[in-house]
Write an enzyme that holds these catalytic residues in place. Structure first.
Site, PDB file in Angstrom:
ATOM      1  N   GLU A 105      -6.760  99.051  53.910  1.00  0.00           N
ATOM      2  CA  GLU A 105      -7.339  98.174  52.939  1.00  0.00           C
ATOM      3  C   GLU A 105      -8.220  99.237  51.937  1.00  0.00           C
ATOM      4  OE1 GLU A 105      -7.495  97.197  55.754  1.00  0.00           O
ATOM      5  OE2 GLU A 105      -6.083  95.099  55.502  1.00  0.00           O
TER       6      GLU A 105
ATOM      7  N   HIS B 109     -12.009  86.013  60.894  1.00  0.00           N
ATOM      8  CA  HIS B 109     -11.092  85.584  59.832  1.00  0.00           C
ATOM      9  C   HIS B 109     -12.170  84.481  59.232  1.00  0.00           C
ATOM     10  CE1 HIS B 109      -7.732  87.406  62.063  1.00  0.00           C
ATOM     11  NE2 HIS B 109      -6.931  86.912  60.839  1.00  0.00           N
TER      12      HIS B 109
HETATM   13  C1  LIG Z   1      -8.000  95.797  58.792  1.00  0.00           C
HETATM   14  C2  LIG Z   1      -6.894  94.648  59.013  1.00  0.00           C
HETATM   15  N1  LIG Z   1      -5.885  94.201  57.978  1.00  0.00           N
HETATM   16  C3  LIG Z   1      -5.164  93.358  57.935  1.00  0.00           C
HETATM   17  C4  LIG Z   1      -5.231  92.507  59.138  1.00  0.00           C
HETATM   18  C5  LIG Z   1      -4.431  91.490  59.236  1.00  0.00           C
HETATM   19  N2  LIG Z   1      -3.097  91.651  60.133  1.00  0.00           N
HETATM   20  C6  LIG Z   1      -3.219  91.329  61.300  1.00  0.00           C
HETATM   21  S1  LIG Z   1      -1.928  91.821  62.138  1.00  0.00           S
HETATM   22  C7  LIG Z   1      -1.361  92.730  60.989  1.00  0.00           C
HETATM   23  C8  LIG Z   1      -0.039  93.586  60.954  1.00  0.00           C
HETATM   24  C9  LIG Z   1      -0.221  94.664  62.086  1.00  0.00           C
HETATM   25  O1  LIG Z   1       1.065  95.419  62.383  1.00  0.00           O
HETATM   26  P1  LIG Z   1       1.025  96.384  63.542  1.00  0.00           P
HETATM   27  O2  LIG Z   1      -0.156  97.074  63.459  1.00  0.00           O
HETATM   28  O3  LIG Z   1       2.370  96.978  63.496  1.00  0.00           O
HETATM   29  O4  LIG Z   1       0.935  95.556  64.738  1.00  0.00           O
HETATM   30  P2  LIG Z   1       1.777  94.215  65.400  1.00  0.00           P
HETATM   31  O5  LIG Z   1       1.358  92.978  64.764  1.00  0.00           O
HETATM   32  O6  LIG Z   1       3.005  94.573  65.090  1.00  0.00           O
HETATM   33  O7  LIG Z   1       1.582  94.280  66.865  1.00  0.00           O
HETATM   34  C10 LIG Z   1      -1.878  92.586  59.822  1.00  0.00           C
HETATM   35  C11 LIG Z   1      -1.776  93.104  58.373  1.00  0.00           C
HETATM   36  C12 LIG Z   1      -6.132  92.611  60.331  1.00  0.00           C
HETATM   37  N3  LIG Z   1      -5.964  92.077  61.251  1.00  0.00           N
HETATM   38  N4  LIG Z   1      -6.897  93.754  60.154  1.00  0.00           N
END
Ligand SMILES: Cc1ncc(C[n+]2csc(CCOP(=O)(O)OP(=O)(O)O)c2C)c(N)n1
Ligand SMILES: Cc1ncc(C[n+]2csc(CCOP(=O)(O)OP(=O)(O)O)c2C)c(N)n1
Ligand SMILES: [Mg+2]
Ligand SMILES: [Mg+2]
Lengths: 326, 365, 326, 365
Positions: free
Chosen positions: A60, A129
């Site tokens: 972000e 959230h």
């Molecule tokens: C700082 C932040 N930005 C956005 C989100 C929303 N979000 C939740 S999971 C996710 C994707 C995460 O991907 P990854 O790190 O590959 O983990 P995975 O879900 O594949 O286990 C996002 C963008 C969040 N939880 N925290």
């Protein structure tokens, strides 16, 4: 014009802004093929291509920094932060750069960007959230903070935020993303920033709110009307800077005011409004200005969040208490 | 079972030894002697400027100032390789690069003297002002580069940060997005071995800062930052590649901060004079001068003319600086927004009134 | 006990805390050999070694995250952010984790950390070195925000902040780091958090402030006294949560109040205090509560910053205006 | 002149092919068959849990839930290698590791059901709760490791994050400080190829995520994350080294997110079923089962007993979950501070009153 939900109105405003001005570009996490986790950008990458609707890496702070660089170059980036709970890494860029670039270069560079984020509790989402921390942004000079409370307003204010030559934090009350469909004229015209909207005229008491709480506030006004109390309802809309003129005029008329917001009470924007009323309308006041707000706690997880949110009966009770004050 | 899936190598580039002698044969497309002379002049002017600015600060005529003493070849080197329509985003120690870009001495003095007008560059209108919050500018550079790429233009962006700055997430996020979006950015990491009192070795276990680029999948090079030839050459190659769509590049420029961190710092609290003395042997200015003497017939007269010319230019700027009237008080509102919201009109009037009743604000001094 | 400046008092409190409790550790940029850019940690690495006084890599988000991990393990980390202008990258960790860890684990883990930062304008520093954004932290549930206004208070409140089992953002008004020397008893005793301190009793008007502005506020009270106006001066000290009881009692007595803070007016803590007074003391008020504050602008660079800071004559004028209100 | 100054290589480790056959000879210190059986059991339980949790969500009995379908070998693998007194900091998809660490099924159901008590682990008291804000937990891990190191203890910290998380500054800042402070941390990057709708290739130009470690000067390995043997082995080596003072390590675990991102997601919007089908061939559960059948005499009866046992345990947990009474309303204040400041006493009373007059808060639903 067909009926639209708030989230559809956001999508439509983005569509119209992008059609109108090719400097408008979107960026954020999952805004492309996925169309945003709430579908705010649904269909836009398909229509405008990945150059104008950019899925970013997951960071972000980076999203905000990218947007600042783009804006300084004359693009009009509209960046999405997926949830307000993840906006904090971007805060440094907003306060240290977005809000300052024009001022510190004496107008040579500027930052016409919009940072959109869904915010607020009430959708039974996981931890982090449910944030309503608009007050943090309202304390940042050089930045505007705009919050729509209905589909039509979302459409018009988002167009205005995008057209504005300065940075705007545009917070979308996700609890009401799909609550109601509203018919409005999607005439590609922005609605004015920096002004409050009087949603309902009244004589006895002024109810001031913004975002999702406007729904409960309106409902409270209806209930009060049944009890013979005529409430004026003001939607602040641009919560920074605040149009105190409209609020003061109303309170000068009614002599009573209740402010309603979902955010934590301490340090909330309600305090600013109450302080302004106290400063300028003291002799008009027939009762103390009361704030019905979220508590100074972490928003509880799903099982208890309904106890956190300001409820209609709390607003009604506060209004009656104000009416009965002696 | 173990199998190798990726391999990487970091290289170092230098053309001149500390005495200014060539370490080997120069590439055919090395910087022209005219360019290098121009660079030398900028380095001399930068050093004079630094000295003068510290002196102005010491005599109460300017604010806190960060000298670039000893690092002149880094910033002059890459900026020589820039085109006018490229963009530059400085950290706060790139006086030389800013001069090269056309930011005036007066503007720089105004800035460090605490006057916002110092960032209203009349020359490079699209260059960013200094960035005090460490590493944040790296992200702006990627945003600018994205805009350039979107518009299909052939321009590049140069952004500077220090060795300390490479520890901050912003730096990494910026090189990462520059990599995956193939953005025309040159990241110059000025490794001057210190971040205020924290030595390079305490910032990262990485043996080189150039290898940080591997995390972003982008190319990089370690360059002798006290060698103007190498800096100009490496930067020019990187910028040409970037403008042609070849993507980002990272240069780790090895140099040394000869002075205190800023005029507010006392480096003797945390480092030995001995270390500093050692680095005087690497001084980039005599080094490139020796090269010019040997290869461009640089004469005593040339040198004298250059010195006089620079001093004169500088003293004129200082005079103009000291004579600059303050801004009107309402300036603090008048550039805050394109159109000042009505809500702030009262405050704007208040500061005008305050300035007229209490122009010196004496009670805080 | 010898006389000490505020910065010396901070140093002494750190020394005493480290002597008393070996779980107390310091971390930050340049806090080791250099003793901090303001010398808050001078001599401490020499005395306690690099294991307990840690120079960190340059990353404020990392500093806060490290401190949270340490604190959850039972250490008592005191982290320094070099200037408040660089605290924003740490904000995510403070709001998303430090203030929540106890609550979200129902008390299983906690976060007894202190985040120190010098703040405020008035020392002719470069851009981004003049921030007063304490209000941002005052809007974060689970976090305390403490601001000393004198050497003795700095000593006692910092000891209290370190001893406190929850996270404290401890902001040091750098403009008065070396302004006065004060004699105080360095008795290793904390002073209470969560309470205001009445620095001067008065009958006619209540002046409320904190941090460096307490100096001008006190001076204003002296000048008012010469004009026959008896001002009570309250130092809020813990600006979150605010001890409204002390303030309300004072205003109930005097009927008049001026709030003074250096931070931008909108979204400032002054609004909270004014709103609280309006809510609870309306009928006691003889005049509107006025705020004398910084403007809603970027703090100007050195040449104009004196025009930004609330000045003694502004406070005096506001007080007289309040006295003369009808 | 160009000279090489640093060289790096990234290796990949795997012991089993997709069918569960050995790719070569196993090292002598490979995980014991008892360990691997335990791991298999945890993997089966995790998959049952995931399925059941999704089902509870679909029927309105639970909140948004992130399944770990297909990734079971990653989290079970490293957690098998942990000692009880190590510390674990999950992201949000490590149900298997949490089970292995002693976080109960009930606690996990409570958490995802929106009840803070789900993070009050009765087992691993010092483990961190889930981290929703991506990558932030990596820094907490370094803080914990610093405390362990300061106290001279022989424990290690394991922290998980995803492929998406590696783009965030927090991740980089954490590996960097872990490197330069030589902290006992194992970073497990679960590369499941997707971050919601963003593919791994759009996060970084780096060919491997393991090479991110080079930027921090720390060692790393790419591991077949669908191979329980390899995950357990690589993690155990890294943890033993870390406990002995050998510093941090990074494992990139290659796996695939077989399901939607969460129950709130519809992966068909952004990826082909074909890609998903392909990965079913790599399913870690049949693979390790085949290994156990071949090398540990794992029988049909063993399997049936295991399945029944897991299902029973799970259904009991679901029953307990559904029967759990809500917390008292004032709980939202009672854990906010060690001692609630007087200033919040009124609000605490207000929420108690509110709950008694309006227990369902019906007007927001
Ligand atoms: C700082 C932040 N930005 C956005 C989100 C929303 N979000 C939740 S999971 C996710 C994707 C995460 O991907 P990854 O790190 O590959 O983990 P995975 O879900 O594949 O286990 C996002 C963008 C969040 N939880 N925290
Ligand atoms: C985010 C941030 N943190 C801290 C500071 C204070 N500070 C100014 S310069 C500096 C050291 C920077 O070191 P380096 O990046 O190596 O650059 P150099 O000063 O050596 O040119 C610090 C800590 C700052 N300006 N910004
Ligand atoms: Mg440096
Ligand atoms: Mg992933």
């Amino acid at each position: 014009m067909s009926e639209q939900t708030l989230i559809e109105a956001v999508n439509l405003a983005l569509l119209h802004a992008m059609e109108q001005d090719e400097e408008v570009v979107l960026l954020g996490e999952d805004v492309g093929a996925n169309g945003g986790v709430f579908r705010a950008t649904d269909g836009l990458q398909q229509q405008f291509g990945p150059d104008r609707v950019m899925d970013t890496p997951l960071a972000e702070n980076m999203i905000a920094g990218l947007a600042i660089g783009m804006a300084a170059e004359g693009l009009k980036p509209v960046a999405e932060i997926q949830f307000m709970g993840f906006i904090y890494p971007a805060l440094d860029q907003i306060i240290s750069h977005a809000g300052r670039l024009r001022n510190r270069t004496r107008g040579r560079l500027s930052c016409p960007m919009v940072l959109r984020a869904p915010f607020g509790a009430g959708i039974h989402a996981p931890e982090h959230h449910s944030e309503s921390t608009e007050a943090l942004f309202a304390h940042m000079p050089g930045v505007r903070v705009v919050i729509p409370s209905s589909p039509g307003r979302a459409y018009g204010l988002l167009l205005a935020a995008i057209a504005d030559p300065d940075p705007v934090v545009f917070l979308e009350p996700k609890r009401i993303y799909r609550l109601v469909k509203e018919e409005f004229d999607a005439n590609r015209e922005p609605q004015p920033l920096d002004v409050c909207f009087t949603l309902r005229s009244g004589e006895d008491i002024t109810l001031v709110s913004w975002g999702a709480s406007v729904v409960e506030t309106g409902e409270a006004a209806t209930q009060l009307a049944k009890q013979g109390i005529s409430a004026e309802v003001i939607d602040v809309a641009t919560v920074s800077p605040i149009d105190m003129t409209t609020i003061l005029e109303s309170v000068a008329k009614t002599g009573r005011c209740v402010i309603i917001h979902e955010a934590a009470r301490s340090g909330g924007i309600g305090a600013d409004i109450a302080a302004g009323i106290g400063e300028h309308c003291l002799l008009d006041l027939l009762a103390p200005v009361i704030r019905v707000t979220g508590y100074d706690t972490i928003v509880p997880m799903a099982r208890m969040e309904h106890l956190y949110l300001p409820a209609v009966d709390q607003i009604v009770t506060a209004a009656i208490q104000t009416m009965e004050f002696e | 079972m173990r199998t190798a899936v990726a391999q990487f190598e970091i290289e170092h580039l230098g053309f001149l030894d500390p005495a200014g002698d060539l370490l080997g044969e120069l590439p055919a497309d090395i910087g022209s002697l005219e360019q290098i002379k121009r660079g030398y002049r900028l380095m001399v002017l930068t050093r004079l400027f630094d000295t003068r600015a510290v002196n102005l600060q010491r005599t109460g005529q300017m604010g806190t100032f960060p000298s670039s003493l000893g690092q002149e070849a880094v910033t002059v080197g890459f900026s020589l390789a820039m085109q006018d329509d490229d963009r530059f985003l400085p950290s706060y120690r790139e006086h030389g690069a800013q001069l090269c870009r056309g930011v005036t001495l007066l503007e720089q003095l105004l800035y460090w003297g605490g006057d916002e007008r110092g960032s209203d560059f009349q020359g490079p209108r699209k260059d960013f002002p200094l960035s005090v919050p460490i590493a944040t500018q790296c992200l702006h550079a990627t945003g600018i580069a994205t805009a350039i790429k979107l518009r299909g233009e052939q321009q590049a962006v140069v952004v500077c940060c220090g060795d300390g700055a490479t520890s901050k997430g912003d730096f990494y996020e910026a090189i990462n997005v520059a990599g995956v979006w193939n953005l025309p950015v040159l990241f110059v990491v000025t490794n001057n071995h210190w971040a205020i009192s924290v030595p390079r070795s305490a910032q990262s276990k990485a043996e080189t800062l150039a290898q940080k680029a591997i995390a972003a999948g982008i190319d990089s090079l370690q360059v002798d930052g006290n060698d103007l030839l190498a800096m100009e050459y490496a930067s020019r190659q990187a910028l040409e590649r970037a403008r042609a769509g070849g993507g980002p590049f990272l240069i780790e420029a090895l140099t040394y901060r000869m002075g205190d961190h800023t005029t507010a710092d006392d480096a003797r609290r945390y480092r030995d004079d001995e270390e500093v003395s050692k680095y005087w042997q690497q001084d980039p200015i005599p080094r490139i001068k020796a090269y010019l003497v040997a290869h461009a017939g640089w004469s005593k007269d040339d040198e004298e003319a250059l010195q006089n010319d620079c001093k004169q230019q500088l003293e004129q700027a200082v005079k103009d600086y000291l004579a600059t009237e303050p801004q009107p008080p309402e300036a603090m509102f008048d550039y805050l927004y394109a159109n000042l919201p009505e809500a702030y009109a009262t405050q704007r009037q208040q500061v005008i009134d305050k300035a007229s009743t209490n122009p010196n604000g004496a009670d805080h001094e």
